[in-house]
Motif scaffolding. Structure first.
Motif, short mmCIF file in Angstrom:
data_model
loop_
_atom_site.label_atom_id
_atom_site.label_comp_id
_atom_site.label_asym_id
_atom_site.label_seq_id
_atom_site.Cartn_x
_atom_site.Cartn_y
_atom_site.Cartn_z
N ASN A 100 -73.56 22.92 5.96
CA ASN A 100 -72.73 24.13 6.08
C ASN A 100 -72.56 24.87 4.75
OD1 ASN A 100 -72.02 24.10 8.91
ND2 ASN A 100 -70.80 22.28 8.46
N LEU A 101 -73.17 24.35 3.70
CA LEU A 101 -73.01 24.99 2.39
C LEU A 101 -73.53 26.43 2.40
CD1 LEU A 101 -73.90 22.51 -0.50
CD2 LEU A 101 -71.68 23.48 0.08
N LYS A 102 -72.66 27.32 1.89
CA LYS A 102 -73.05 28.71 1.68
C LYS A 102 -73.16 29.03 0.19
CE LYS A 102 -71.13 30.60 5.95
NZ LYS A 102 -70.20 31.61 6.54
N VAL A 103 -72.36 28.34 -0.62
CA VAL A 103 -72.35 28.57 -2.07
C VAL A 103 -72.50 27.23 -2.77
CG1 VAL A 103 -71.05 29.43 -4.04
CG2 VAL A 103 -70.86 30.60 -1.83
N LEU A 104 -73.51 27.12 -3.64
CA LEU A 104 -73.75 25.89 -4.40
C LEU A 104 -74.00 26.25 -5.86
CD1 LEU A 104 -74.23 22.85 -4.58
CD2 LEU A 104 -76.62 23.27 -3.95
#
Length: 579
Positions: free
Chosen positions: A329-333
Motif C-alpha cells: 500500500n506504500l505511496k510514499v517511500l
C-alpha cells in the motif's frame, strides 16, 4: 538562492519535507475559511494586482472597520461572522493591539489565530476567554502567555484546537489548567519546556484528542505512559525529540487507532520499532534520522496499511530490504542518504501503488532504474547525488505519470534528456549540472507543461534560451551561473507565468535585463546577483508590484536605493539584499 548561489548539499535534515501533525491554521468558523488558503503574498491597500475584481460591499465594510478601529468600543452587537472577519483582517494587517482587542469582548468569536503575533501576553487572554463556549480554536504560538493566562481559557469549554508552540513562559504546573477541556481534539506544544514527563499527566484527561504535536520537546521521555487512555489519538508528532527512547515506544504500543507517527531524529533503535508492530492502522511512519539497522524492517513489514514511510538517514544497507516488498500500500517511500545500491531497488518492483520515491544520495546506478520501469503511478522521483547517468533514463520513458524529477548532481548529459521528451505530465525538472548545455535545453522544448525548471550551474547561452519560449507555463526558472547576456533575457521576458526567477552568476547582465523583465508582473522573487546591474536600473522594477524578494548582491546597487524603491513603488517587498 543567495548571492553566491551555492547549493545546499543535503547534510541537514529537511524539516519541511514531511507532513506535520497539527495544522497551525486549524479553523472551524466558516467565515474565516479563507485563512486556511492564505496565498504566498497578500496585497496591501492601494497595491492591488491589475486583474483583481472589484471588492464586495462586505469586503469594503471590513476594510473600513479596520481603518477606523479606534472609533469603535464594541463589536458585540454585530453578527458573529462579521466580527470574526473584522478580527481576522486586523490580525492579517498587523493592526490588532491590546487596546483594539477590547472591542471584541463577548463577541462569541470561534477562531483566534495570533500565532507569532507580537506583544501577546496574559493581558490579551481576558478578552480571548470572554468568547466563552463559542471559542473553538486558539493559536497563541510564540506569545508571552504564562500559566495564569492559560488558566483563563478554562471557561472556553468547547475548545477543539489549542496551539501554544514556542511559548517559554508556561510551566508544567500550568498544563494542569487543560483539565476540563475535554472537547480538545487538536493540541500543539512544540518546543515547550512545560511538556515534561510529569507535565504530560495533564494530557491523560483529554480523551477526545485526535492530534498531539510535541515536536522538539526535550523533556518528554517517560511521559508517554499518560497517553495510554487516549484511544482516539490518531496523529502524534514527536520529531526532533532526542530524549525519546525505546521504552517510550512501548508506551505507545497500546494506541491502536494511531494513524500517523512522526518520531524522526530520536534515540529509538530497532527494539523500539518492534513495539510498533501492533499499530495496524498506522498509515504514516516517519523514522528519519534514527540509527536503525535492517532488523527494523522485520517490524515495519507488519504494518501493511502503511502508505507513507520515511527511512531517510537511518544508516540502512541493502541487507534486509527484501521486507519492503510486502508493503503493497506504500505511496510514499523515502530512502534518501542511506548506504543502499541497485540491489535494494529489486525489492521495490512490486510496489505498484508507489507515487513518490526518494533515493537522494544513495549509490544507485543506471541499471538499478530498470526496477522502477513498472511503477506506472510514480509521480515524484528524487535521484539527486546518485550515480545515475544518461543511459538509465531510458527506463523512465514509460512512466507517463511522472510530474517531478530531480537529477541534480548526477551524471546525466544532454543526450540523456532526450529520453525525457515524451513525459508530457512532467511539471518540475531539476538538473543542476555543469554538463547540461543548450543542446539539452532544446530536448526539453516539448515539455510544455513544465512549471519548474532548475538549470543551476548549467552552461546555457543566449542561443539556448530560445527553447524557453515553448515553456509558457513556467512559474519557476533558475539559470544560475550560465553565460547569459541581455540578449538571452529577451527570450525570458514573455514567460508571463513566472513567479520566481533566478539569473544570478550571469556576470554580463546589465540594467537592460531589468528593463526586459519589467513586464513580468507576477514575479514574487527575483535574483540577479553578481551582475552589472546598477542603481539606475532599479527604476525598471516599479511595475513588479507583487515582488516580495529581491536579491542583487555583488552588483552596483545600494541598500538605500532599494529602500527608496520599496517605499515608493514596491510595498510588498519584504526581503532584499543588499539590506
Amino acid at each position: 538562492m543567495g548571492g553566491v548561489c551555492s547549493r545546499k548539499r543535503g547534510n541537514q535534515v529537511n524539516e519541511d519535507g514531511v507532513r506535520v501533525g497539527v495544522n497551525r491554521r486549524y479553523c472551524k468558523n466558516g467565515s474565516s475559511k479563507w485563512l486556511q488558503g492564505t496565498p504566498f503574498f497578500r496585497t496591501t491597500s492601494g497595491c492591488q494586482p491589475e486583474d483583481v475584481s472589484c471588492p464586495s460591499l462586505m469586503e469594503l465594510c471590513i476594510h473600513k472597520a479596520r481603518q477606523d478601529i479606534d472609533k469603535y468600543s464594541s463589536f458585540s452587537v454585530l453578527p458573529r461572522d462579521i466580527s470574526q472577519q473584522i478580527f481576522d483582517e486586523l490580525v492579517l494587517s498587523n493592526c490588532l493591539t491590546e487596546t483594539s482587542l477590547e472591542a471584541f469582548r463577548d463577541c462569541a468569536l470561534q477562531d483566534i489565530y495570533l500565532g507569532d503575533y507580537l506583544g501577546v501576553d496574559d493581558g490579551w487572554i481576558d478578552v480571548i476567554s470572554s468568547q466563552g463556549s463559542s471559542l473553538l480554536s486558539v493559536d497563541l504560538s510564540g506569545s508571552d502567555v504564562t500559566d495564569s493566562g492559560l488558566a483563563l481559557l478554562k471557561s472556553c469549554s468547547n475548545l477543539q484546537a489549542l496551539t501554544f508552540n514556542y511559548c517559554d513562559h508556561i510551566s508544567q504546573n500550568g498544563l494542569r489548567h487543560l483539565n476540563g477541556l475535554s472537547n480538545l481534539s487538536s493540541l500543539s506544544f512544540r518546543r515547550s519546556v512545560a511538556v515534561t514527563a510529569e507535565g504530560m499527566r495533564a494530557f491523560s484527561s483529554l480523551v477526545n484528542l485526535h492530534e498531539l504535536d510535541l515536536e522538539r520537546c526535550s523533556g518528554i521521555h517517560g511521559g508517554f505512559i499518560h497517553l495510554k487512555g487516549l484511544k482516539k489519538l490518531k496523529t502524534l508528532n514527536i520529531r526532533y525529540c532526542k530524549c525519546v527512547t525505546d521504552s517510550d515506544m512501548q508506551a505507545l504500543s497500546e494506541l491502536s487507532n494511531l494513524k500517523e507517527l512522526q518520531v524522526s531524529c530520536s534515540s529509538i533503535t530497532d527494539a523500539g520499532v518492534a513495539y510498533l508492530k501492533g499499530l495496524q492502522n498506522l498509515i504514516l511512519l516517519n523514522l528519519e534520522g534514527c540509527q536503525l539497522s535492517a532488523a527494523c524492517l522485520n517490524s515495519i513489514s507488519a504494518l501493511v496499511a502503511l502508505s507513507y514511510l520515511n527511512l531517510s538517514r537511518c544508516g540502512l544497507s541493502d541487507h534486509g530490504c527484501d521486507k519492503l516488498s510486502g508493503l503493497k500500500n506504500l505511496k510514499v517511500l523515502n530512502l534518501a542518504f542511506n548506504n543502499i545500491t541497485d540491489a535494494c531497488l529489486v525489492h521495490l518492483k512490486g510496489l505498484s501503488n508507489l507515487e513518490t520515491l526518494n533515493l537522494d544520495s544513495c549509490r544507485i546506478r543506471d541499471e538499478g532504474l530498470a526496477n522502477l520501469a513498472g511503477l506506472l503511478l510514480l509521480r515524484n522521483l528524487e535521484l539527486s547525488d546518485t550515480e545515475v547517468g544518461s543511459s538509465g533514463l531510458r527506463y523512465l520513458s514509460g512512466l507517463l505519470n511522472l510530474e517531478s524529477i530531480n537529477l541534480s548532481f548526477t551524471l546525466v548529459t544532454d543526450a540523456g534528456l532526450k529520453k525525457l521528451s515524451g513525459l508530457s505530465s512532467l511539471k518540475s525538472l531539476n538538473l543542476d549540472a555543469r554538463q547540461i548545455t543548450d543542446v539539452g535545453l532544446a530536448a526539453l522544448a516539448s515539455l510544455s507543461g513544465l512549471t519548474h525548471l532548475d538549470l543551476f550551474g548549467a552552461r546555457i547561452t543566449d542561443s539556448g534560451t530560445q527553447y524557453l519560449r515553448c515553456l509558457k507555463n513556467l512559474q519557476s526558472l533558475e539559470i544560475c551561473g550560465g553565460g547569459l547576456t541581455d540578449a538571452g533575457v529577451k527570450n525570458i521576458k514573455d514567460l508571463t507565468s513566472l513567479t520566481l526567477l533566478n539569473l544570478s552568476q550571469n556576470c554580463n547582465l546589465t540594467d537592460r535585463t531589468l528593463e526586459l523583465l519589467s513586464g513580468l508582473t507576477g514575479l514574487v522573487s527575483l535574483n540577479v546577483s553578481n551582475s552589472r546591474i546598477t542603481n539606475d536600473g532599479l527604476q525598471h522594477l516599479k511595475p513588479l508590484k507583487n515582488l516580495r524578494s529581491l536579491t542583487l548582491e555583488s552588483c552596483k546597487v545600494t541598500a538605500p536605493e532599494i529602500r527608496k524603491l520599496q517605499t515608493s513603488a514596491l510595498p510588498n517587498l519584504i526581503s532584499f539584499r543588499p539590506e
